[in-house]
Scaffold this active site. Sequence first.
Site, mmCIF file in Angstrom:
data_model
loop_
_atom_site.group_PDB
_atom_site.id
_atom_site.type_symbol
_atom_site.label_atom_id
_atom_site.label_comp_id
_atom_site.label_asym_id
_atom_site.label_seq_id
_atom_site.Cartn_x
_atom_site.Cartn_y
_atom_site.Cartn_z
ATOM 1 N N HIS A 1 -1.085 3.027 7.242
ATOM 2 C CA HIS A 1 -1.751 3.901 8.213
ATOM 3 C C HIS A 1 -0.847 4.205 9.424
ATOM 4 O O HIS A 1 -0.297 5.285 9.552
ATOM 5 C CB HIS A 1 -3.034 3.224 8.720
ATOM 6 C CG HIS A 1 -4.094 3.018 7.683
ATOM 7 N ND1 HIS A 1 -4.633 4.028 6.916
ATOM 8 C CD2 HIS A 1 -4.744 1.895 7.305
ATOM 9 C CE1 HIS A 1 -5.570 3.536 6.115
ATOM 10 N NE2 HIS A 1 -5.660 2.256 6.328
HETATM 11 O O1 RIB Z 1 -8.261 3.337 9.796
HETATM 12 C C1 RIB Z 1 -6.982 2.776 9.988
HETATM 13 C C2 RIB Z 1 -6.731 2.543 11.439
HETATM 14 O O2 RIB Z 1 -7.688 1.604 11.929
HETATM 15 C C3 RIB Z 1 -5.357 1.923 11.736
HETATM 16 O O3 RIB Z 1 -4.920 2.364 12.989
HETATM 17 C C4 RIB Z 1 -5.639 0.449 11.780
HETATM 18 O O4 RIB Z 1 -4.755 -0.248 12.653
HETATM 19 C C5 RIB Z 1 -7.020 0.428 12.370
HETATM 20 O O5 RIB Z 1 -6.880 0.483 13.765
#
Ligand code: RIB
Length: 309
Positions: A242
């Site tokens: 992510h």
């Molecule tokens: O949905 C993924 C996000 O949510 C990423 O930034 C992870 O670190 C959580 O914060």
Amino acid sequence: MKPLPLIIDCDPGIDDAVMLMIAFASPRLDLRAITTVAGNVPLRLTSRNARMICERMGRSDVPVHAGCPRPILRKPVTAEDFHGESGIEGIGIFEPKAPLAPGHAVSELIARLSAAPPLSQTVILSGPMTNLAAALVMAPEIARSIGHLVVMAGGDRIGGNITPYAEFNVFADPHAAAIVFDASIRTTVLSLDVTHTVRAEAPRLASLRKVPGPEARMMADLLEAGNRLEARWKNGQMAPMHDPSTAVYLLAPEIFETRPCRVSVVTRPGAQFGRTKVMDTERGPHHWATAADADAFFGLIESLLKARA
Ligand code: RIB
Ligand code: CA
């Protein structure tokens, strides 16, 4: 070429930590300040974790400013299931030598952006957007200084990861996300639509472990911990990259596909609370990433770490 001045607002978080490592490892990025926000884990932990990564990367000179301890309006939510109680499962916890920098993150964002020439600043948001939203409410003129905002947020084709409709960063503070998207800042959105196509699969980690040096080892340990947690809650799947996708996008936009759009956020209570809605438009201030070359993605990360070993 002069390194790109960069501010990162984050909620470390395993993947935020990997993103910070990538940003520090690239000579093309000049990470000037880190601001932290409550998100994956409470603010005290996200702020400690960010300083831990600064220290492990030899960059305790970079100021870490703590920001908002809770979302603007909704009840706080956290994500220890995917990051561990510490928020940074996978590496040994220690108290960083460098203290938090004085000054609230929101004040620091306003000060830095107000002093910057128009469109000169690049900002990454990899957690709930509370800090930048608060800054934009207090000082709307700072939007003029942000030439490029890169956010990990939302989902469209994929839907959500914390509810069927909402991705965690937006779900954790949808009102903040609405304020940021409504500011019409040039924004590249790395949503679940693209991050779910770049996962830390076993062959990727095996290749990373062949890279010499403590940083590659630490990143592999973090990603493996993230995989264990993701597999537990998401029936055996490996963790999507992510937040690292924001830093990789800045370094290699050519390995991504995006589409011009305008993003809005559902803030009314109900099943779609925190959903991102993507309207395709050539005149959009936003660009929605739809695909990435995963081989090039991991190849870039390995080459950055090899160069520092
Ligand atoms: O949905 C993924 C996000 O949510 C990423 O930034 C992870 O670190 C959580 O914060
Ligand atoms: Ca995050």
